[in-house]
Design a protein around this motif. Structure first.
Motif, PDB file in Angstrom:
ATOM      1  N   GLN A 165       0.837  -1.205   0.000  1.00 42.73           N
ATOM      2  CA  GLN A 165       0.000   0.000   0.000  1.00 42.73           C
ATOM      3  C   GLN A 165       0.872   1.255   0.000  1.00 42.73           C
ATOM      4  N   ALA A 196       1.018   3.926  -3.069  1.00 43.37           N
ATOM      5  CA  ALA A 196       0.688   5.336  -2.841  1.00 43.37           C
ATOM      6  C   ALA A 196       1.815   6.237  -3.343  1.00 43.37           C
ATOM      7  N   LEU A 224       4.733  11.453   1.376  1.00 42.02           N
ATOM      8  CA  LEU A 224       3.354  10.986   1.486  1.00 42.02           C
ATOM      9  C   LEU A 224       2.581  11.766   2.547  1.00 42.02           C
ATOM     10  N   ARG A 265      -1.271  11.907   3.528  1.00 46.40           N
ATOM     11  CA  ARG A 265      -1.404  10.458   3.739  1.00 46.40           C
ATOM     12  C   ARG A 265      -0.785  10.109   5.094  1.00 46.40           C
TER      13      ARG A 265
END
Length: 428
Positions: free
Chosen positions: A136, A140, A195, A200
Motif C-alpha cells: 500500500q 501510494a 506521502l 497520507r
C-alpha cells in the motif's frame, strides 16, 4: 482573603534573632508564644528557624511591638501571588545558570521522554514491513510520483531495487536463492515525508513503526517483533551504562558483545535486551553476543561512542531522571567497581568518562573524591584512573550492586560502619 494578606521578608539572621528573643519572653513556651501571635506552633517554629522566609506583616508588627524594638529593614512586601511571582523569578535565574537559556526546554525534555521511535533510529538501519501495508505504501508513492521510475529517480535508486522493496524479496541468481529484501530507513523516511505532505498520515513514521516486523543492519541478525517505542527504563539505562563499562558495540563484521565473569549480570543483561523485541543472542563463557544494531541505536540516541577511549557522559545522559540514573550507575559499578571498607572505587582507563560519572554523582548528591590515577602495566597507556565514592551508606541505600559478591561486601562494610557509630555514641 488569604491571598490578599500582606507578607514581608527581612534579613534571615535578623528574623531568627527576633523570633528567638520573642519566644524567650515566654520562657520558651511555644504554645503561649504562638497564641499571642495567633499562629500555629509549627508556623512559629519555622519562622524561628528561618525556614519561612515570608512573614505576615501583622505578625511581624505584633512581635516588634511586644519586644518594643524598631521595625527592621523590609526587603520585600507584597501579596501571596506577588511572593510566588518573585519566587519564580529567582528560580528562573538559578535554572538558567544550571541549564542555560533554554532551561525550560531542557526540563521539558527531562519530563517528556517519549521513548526511542523509529524516526530516532540511525538512517543506515534496514527495516522489513508487513506485506499488505508495504505494498500500500509503495503504491501510494508510485501514484504520487506518477510512476515507479519517477520515484526511483527521486530517491536515487534503480527501478529494480525499488521493485524488490515492494515485493520484499530478491533473488540471488549466483547462489540461486531468494532472500528477504529489507528497506533502508534513510529512503523510507524520504518516502514517508512526501506521502505525509500529501495528507497520507497513515504512512507517517509513527504509523510505519507499528507495521515493522523486523529490523537489522545492512547484514547480520535481525530483531523480530520489535517494540516501539523503546521506553526509557531501568533496563535501557542499564544497557547504556554496560556499553560504557564492559560492553563492546561491535564492528563492521562483528556482533556487539558484553563480557563479565558474573553469571547474574549476564542473565540480567540478556533479559534487559528484551525491551527491543525478540533479540537473538549467542552465549559464550563470560560473554553475550547480540546484534550490533541495538548498540548502534543506543549510542545514536544518547550521543555516545562506547569505544574504550572515546566514551563520554553526554548531555542526553545527564537528562535521564534520577530514578533511572541509579540503575545506570549500579550497572557501571557492577562492571567497574571495587568495594573497600570505607569507599566504593570505580576504575577506568578513560579519565573523561569518569569525570562525567562524577558529575552524575554530584547531581545525585552522593559524595565522591577527586579523580586520581595510578600506574598499571596492563593498561594500554600504562595508567588507569579511579574515582572513590565516599558515602557508602547513601550509595548502599540508593544504588547498591547486582553483583552478588560486591553486594555482600558492601552490606558487610555498611553494617560495620553503623555498628562503630553506635558504639561511639554509647561511649559518649
Amino acid at each position: 482573603m488569604q491571598n490578599e494578606e500582606t507578607l514581608v521578608r527581612i534579613d534571615e539572621q535578623k528574623q531568627k534573632e527576633l523570633f528567638q528573643s520573642f519566644i524567650r519572653k515566654f520562657n520558651g513556651d511555644f504554645g503561649e508564644a504562638s497564641k499571642h501571635l495567633n499562629v500555629t506552633r509549627s508556623h512559629l517554629s519555622r519562622c524561628k528557624r528561618g525556614i519561612n522566609h515570608y512573614i505576615p506583616k501583622e505578625v511581624l508588627s505584633e512581635l516588634i511591638d511586644y519586644l518594643r524594638m524598631e521595625m527592621p529593614e523590609i526587603l520585600f512586601s507584597g501579596s501571596l501571588n506577588e511572593v510566588r511571582r518573585n519566587y519564580m523569578k529567582e528560580a528562573h535565574v538559578v535554572l538558567e545558570g544550571k541549564y542555560g537559556e533554554n532551561w525550560a526546554k531542557e526540563l521539558t525534555n527531562r519530563r517528556d521522554f517519549r521513548g526511542i521511535h523509529l524516526a530516532d533510529f540511525p538512517d543506515y538501519i534496514f527495516v522489513y514491513l508487513e506485506e499488505d501495508y508495504r505494498k500500500q505504501l509503495f503504491n501510494a508513492a508510485y501514484n504520487l510520483f506518477c510512476s515507479l521510475g519517477n520515484l526511483a529517480k527521486f530517491i536515487k535508486v534503480s527501478p529494480s531495487r525499488l521493485s524488490s522493496w515492494f515485493y520484499g524479496k530478491q533473488k540471488d541468481y549466483e547462489r540461486n536463492v531468494t532472500g528477504l529484501q529489507f528497506i533502508p530507513l534513510s529512503k523510507l523516511k524520504i518516502i514517508s515525508q512526501k506521502l505525509t505532505e500529501d495528507s497520507r498520515e497513515e504512512f507517517s513514521m509513527e504509523n510505519i513503526e507499528n507495521k515493522i516486523t523486523m529490523y537489522r543492519m545492512q547484514a547480520g541478525n535481525h530483531i523480530q517483533n520489535p517494540v516501539f517505542p523503546v521506553r526509557e527504563s531501568p533496563e535501557l539505562v542499564r544497557l547504556l551504562f554496560h556499553l560504557l563499562g564492559d560492553g563492546y558495540a561491535g564492528g563492521i563484521s562483528d556482533n556487539a558483545n558484553y563480557r563479565n565473569t558474573c553469571q547474574e549480570l549476564l542473565d540480567e543483561f540478556k533479559a534487559d535486551l528484551k525491551i527491543f523485541g525478540d533479540v537473538p543472542v549467542y552465549e559464550q563463557t563470560f560473554s553475550i553476543k547480540f546484534p550490533r544494531v541495538l548498540a548502534e541505536i543506543v549510542e545514536n540516541y544518547y550521543g555516545i561512542d562506547s569505544k574504550t577511549f572515546n566514551s563520554r557522559i553526554s548531555n542526553k545522559i545527564l537528562q535521564i531522571p534520577k530514578r533511572d540514573l541509579y540503575f545506570g550507575i549500579r550497572a557501571f559499578a557492577d562492571d567497574e567497581g571495587t568495594v573497600y571498607s570505607s569507599s566504593v572505587r570505580l576504575s577506568s582507563a578513560n579519565s573523561p568518562l569518569l569525570a562525567g560519572i562524577k558529575e552524575i554523582f554530584v547531581y545525585l548528591k552522593i559524595k565522591t573524591g577527586d579523580i586520581k590515577s595510578q600506574m598499571n602495566k596492563k593498561a594500554t597507556f600504562g595508567k588507569t584512573y579511579y574515582l572513590d565514592i565516599k558515602d557508602i551508606e547513601k550509595y548502599h541505600h540508593e544504588i547498591g550492586f547486582t553483583h552478588p559478591k560486591k553486594k555482600m561486601l558492601l552490606e558487610k562494610y555498611v553494617k560495620n560502619k553503623k555498628s562503630k557509630r553506635r558504639k561511639k555514641l554509647l561511649k559518649s
